[in-house]
Design a protein around this motif. Structure first.
Motif, mmCIF file in Angstrom:
data_model
loop_
_atom_site.group_PDB
_atom_site.id
_atom_site.type_symbol
_atom_site.label_atom_id
_atom_site.label_comp_id
_atom_site.label_asym_id
_atom_site.label_seq_id
_atom_site.Cartn_x
_atom_site.Cartn_y
_atom_site.Cartn_z
ATOM 1 N N ARG A 127 -1.065 -32.605 -19.141
ATOM 2 C CA ARG A 127 -2.307 -33.090 -19.829
ATOM 3 C C ARG A 127 -3.343 -33.725 -19.047
ATOM 4 N N VAL A 128 -2.687 -34.687 -18.212
ATOM 5 C CA VAL A 128 -3.537 -35.469 -17.328
ATOM 6 C C VAL A 128 -3.963 -34.515 -15.967
ATOM 7 N N ARG A 129 -3.089 -33.969 -15.653
ATOM 8 C CA ARG A 129 -3.417 -32.818 -14.570
ATOM 9 C C ARG A 129 -4.481 -32.043 -14.862
ATOM 10 N N GLU A 130 -4.357 -31.524 -16.189
ATOM 11 C CA GLU A 130 -5.324 -30.443 -16.682
ATOM 12 C C GLU A 130 -6.670 -31.232 -17.057
ATOM 13 N N ASN A 131 -6.722 -32.460 -17.297
ATOM 14 C CA ASN A 131 -8.110 -33.149 -17.489
ATOM 15 C C ASN A 131 -8.659 -33.462 -16.265
ATOM 16 N N LEU A 132 -7.910 -33.465 -15.152
ATOM 17 C CA LEU A 132 -8.649 -33.755 -13.750
ATOM 18 C C LEU A 132 -9.154 -32.493 -13.268
ATOM 19 N N ARG A 133 -9.074 -31.410 -13.759
ATOM 20 C CA ARG A 133 -9.333 -30.136 -13.249
ATOM 21 C C ARG A 133 -10.771 -30.160 -12.977
ATOM 22 N N ASP A 134 -11.793 -30.803 -13.750
ATOM 23 C CA ASP A 134 -13.068 -30.643 -13.719
ATOM 24 C C ASP A 134 -13.846 -31.471 -12.961
ATOM 25 N N ALA A 135 -13.098 -32.604 -12.270
ATOM 26 C CA ALA A 135 -13.449 -33.603 -11.205
ATOM 27 C C ALA A 135 -13.747 -32.908 -9.840
ATOM 28 N N ASP A 136 -14.920 -33.334 -9.239
ATOM 29 C CA ASP A 136 -15.289 -32.616 -8.049
ATOM 30 C C ASP A 136 -14.082 -33.164 -6.973
ATOM 31 N N LEU A 137 -13.681 -34.596 -7.251
ATOM 32 C CA LEU A 137 -12.998 -35.219 -6.158
ATOM 33 C C LEU A 137 -11.801 -36.274 -7.164
ATOM 34 N N ARG A 170 3.609 -34.871 -6.464
ATOM 35 C CA ARG A 170 3.838 -33.634 -5.762
ATOM 36 C C ARG A 170 3.153 -32.568 -6.806
ATOM 37 N N GLN A 171 3.505 -32.442 -7.964
ATOM 38 C CA GLN A 171 3.037 -31.210 -8.887
ATOM 39 C C GLN A 171 1.572 -31.388 -8.898
ATOM 40 N N PHE A 172 0.852 -32.358 -8.969
ATOM 41 C CA PHE A 172 -0.609 -32.640 -8.859
ATOM 42 C C PHE A 172 -1.240 -31.747 -7.548
ATOM 43 N N CYS A 173 -0.619 -32.268 -6.444
ATOM 44 C CA CYS A 173 -1.175 -31.807 -5.225
ATOM 45 C C CYS A 173 -0.832 -30.193 -5.068
ATOM 46 N N LYS A 174 0.036 -29.881 -5.604
ATOM 47 C CA LYS A 174 0.696 -28.335 -5.525
ATOM 48 C C LYS A 174 -0.352 -27.545 -6.227
ATOM 49 N N GLU A 175 -0.799 -28.059 -7.576
ATOM 50 C CA GLU A 175 -1.433 -27.314 -8.562
ATOM 51 C C GLU A 175 -2.937 -27.291 -8.407
ATOM 52 N N ARG A 176 -3.663 -28.511 -7.819
ATOM 53 C CA ARG A 176 -4.909 -28.516 -7.633
ATOM 54 C C ARG A 176 -5.564 -27.995 -6.764
ATOM 55 N N THR A 177 -6.759 -27.218 -6.702
ATOM 56 C CA THR A 177 -7.478 -26.423 -5.647
ATOM 57 C C THR A 177 -8.580 -27.266 -5.353
ATOM 58 N N GLY A 178 -9.158 -28.174 -5.771
ATOM 59 C CA GLY A 178 -10.215 -29.087 -5.397
ATOM 60 C C GLY A 178 -9.722 -30.160 -4.565
ATOM 61 N N ARG A 179 -10.555 -30.826 -4.107
ATOM 62 C CA ARG A 179 -10.511 -31.923 -3.181
ATOM 63 C C ARG A 179 -9.484 -33.109 -3.831
ATOM 64 N N ILE A 180 -8.733 -33.622 -2.705
ATOM 65 C CA ILE A 180 -7.689 -34.708 -2.826
ATOM 66 C C ILE A 180 -8.039 -35.704 -1.718
ATOM 67 N N TRP A 181 -8.418 -36.970 -1.900
ATOM 68 C CA TRP A 181 -8.604 -37.799 -1.155
ATOM 69 C C TRP A 181 -7.423 -39.023 -1.453
ATOM 70 N N LEU A 182 -6.253 -38.908 -0.676
ATOM 71 C CA LEU A 182 -5.139 -39.776 -1.318
ATOM 72 C C LEU A 182 -5.299 -41.163 -0.506
ATOM 73 N N GLU A 183 -5.420 -42.396 -1.436
ATOM 74 C CA GLU A 183 -5.525 -43.656 -0.784
ATOM 75 C C GLU A 183 -4.258 -44.419 -0.941
ATOM 76 N N VAL A 184 -4.018 -45.208 0.102
ATOM 77 C CA VAL A 184 -3.050 -46.155 0.474
ATOM 78 C C VAL A 184 -3.359 -47.370 0.916
ATOM 79 N N LEU A 185 -3.092 -48.216 0.215
ATOM 80 C CA LEU A 185 -3.501 -49.721 0.250
ATOM 81 C C LEU A 185 -2.238 -50.694 0.747
ATOM 82 N N LEU A 186 -2.649 -51.359 1.783
ATOM 83 C CA LEU A 186 -1.390 -52.057 2.412
ATOM 84 C C LEU A 186 -1.631 -53.533 2.096
#
Length: 327
Positions: A127-137, A170-186
């Protein structure tokens, strides 16, 4: 900002919309904060005070009519540049069960791109992955992929496991067709070791994202002394991640402040002082950032700050080589 004199961005009745603020990642961003500190992580670098939810269950945001009315007023009255309407704020936004409905309604109301910043801890939930479908990013975090580093840098909810967290990413990145910017904070001595970076690079090689944004502690944390790594170390880790993962890795750095503007003498408006206070309560900011965001001269800024500092509503806090204002 080119604001209508009656603009509600200056009005303390704005309960859910904050800013706009300047974001290193997103430019000029209007925040949407629908939470009251509920989160699934207790990251030591976090700029706001949050708490673990009791259970890893989604809950409904019920004040949608008031939220939509605020955003409608904002869109009618705001005339300046806006790069993103960003769902983030004081907690983890994907905990909201009707987030997808809210995103769809925002798209109907206004013309601005919609971004969701998430710690990624609930992406295993369909459900979380589905909820994010309408975000541009969508900007999920992935600070560590080894057990010890993950627990140090994210302090996850007791019911979360690293395996579930990574499987969700992994599953989110596989399913999503829109933009994904992955953040890594050290964070120094938490997740910046070479073995941790190498493991992260191997994981990144297995997923699809548009870019990886690598940064370190940039603003004073709300509840810890989490420290940044050096600029040289950050560049070194970025090179290593690029080599291992093959991903685009951008190092997040602070942009130069806008040029000074001249200002007439006189008193600062009470509305301007309220606006500055609201902005620094959302996140610590340097005086230069506030001047750039609000297009103020140094004199205007000083006049607006003086009553806030004298009443103890804003304090200056040193972090690294810079001074931040915090409400």
């Amino acid at each position: 900002m080119k604001l209508n004199p009656k603009s509600e961005i200056r009005n303390p009745r704005f309960q859910y919309l904050v800013g706009p603020v300047l974001s290193r990642r997103l430019g000029r961003s209007l925040g949407v904060d629908l939470l009251k500190g509920e989160c699934t992580f207790l990251c030591p670098y976090c700029e706001v005070r949050v708490r673990h939810v009791d259970r890893l269950e989604l809950f409904e945001f019920s004040e949608t009519d008031a939220l939509y009315a605020e955003y409608t007023r904002f869109c009618a009255e705001y005339t300046d540049q806006l790069d993103s309407v960003t769902f983030s704020g004081t907690g983890e936004p994907t905990l909201i069960s009707n987030l997808g409905d809210i995103l769809r309604q925002f798209r109907k109301i206004g013309p601005y791109p919609l971004t969701v910043i998430t710690n990624g801890s609930l992406l295993w939930n369909p459900r979380v992955r589905e909820n994010l479908r309408d975000a541009d990013l969508v900007v999920p975090s992935l600070d560590a992929v080894t057990e010890k580093a993950w627990r140090r840098v994210n302090r996850p909810h007791p019911d979360l496991t690293l395996e579930k967290y990574l499987d969700g990413t992994r599953q989110f990145c596989k399913e999503r067709t829109g933009r994904i910017w992955l953040e890594v904070l050290l964070v120094r001595r938490a997740n910046d070791g070479l073995e941790d970076i190498e493991a992260l690079g191997r994981f990144l090689k297995t997923i699809r994202v548009d870019r990886v944004q690598l940064g370190s502690v940039d603003r004073p944390p709300a509840a810890s002394r989490a420290a940044p790594i050096s600029a040289a170390a950050l560049q070194n880790r970025a090179r290593l991640l690029r080599e291992i993962s093959g991903q685009r890795v951008d190092v997040m750095s602070r942009s130069a402040p806008a040029p000074e503007k001249k200002s007439p003498a006189g008193r600062a408006s009470p509305d301007l002082s309220k606006k500055i206070l609201k902005s620094v309560r959302l996140r610590p900011q340097t005086p230069a950032e506030i001047r750039s965001l609000m297009r103020l001269s140094r004199g205007e800024m000083d006049r607006a700050l003086q009553p806030l500092i004298s009443r103890g509503e804003i304090r200056a806090r040193r972090h690294g080589r810079r001074t931040f204002l915090q409400g």
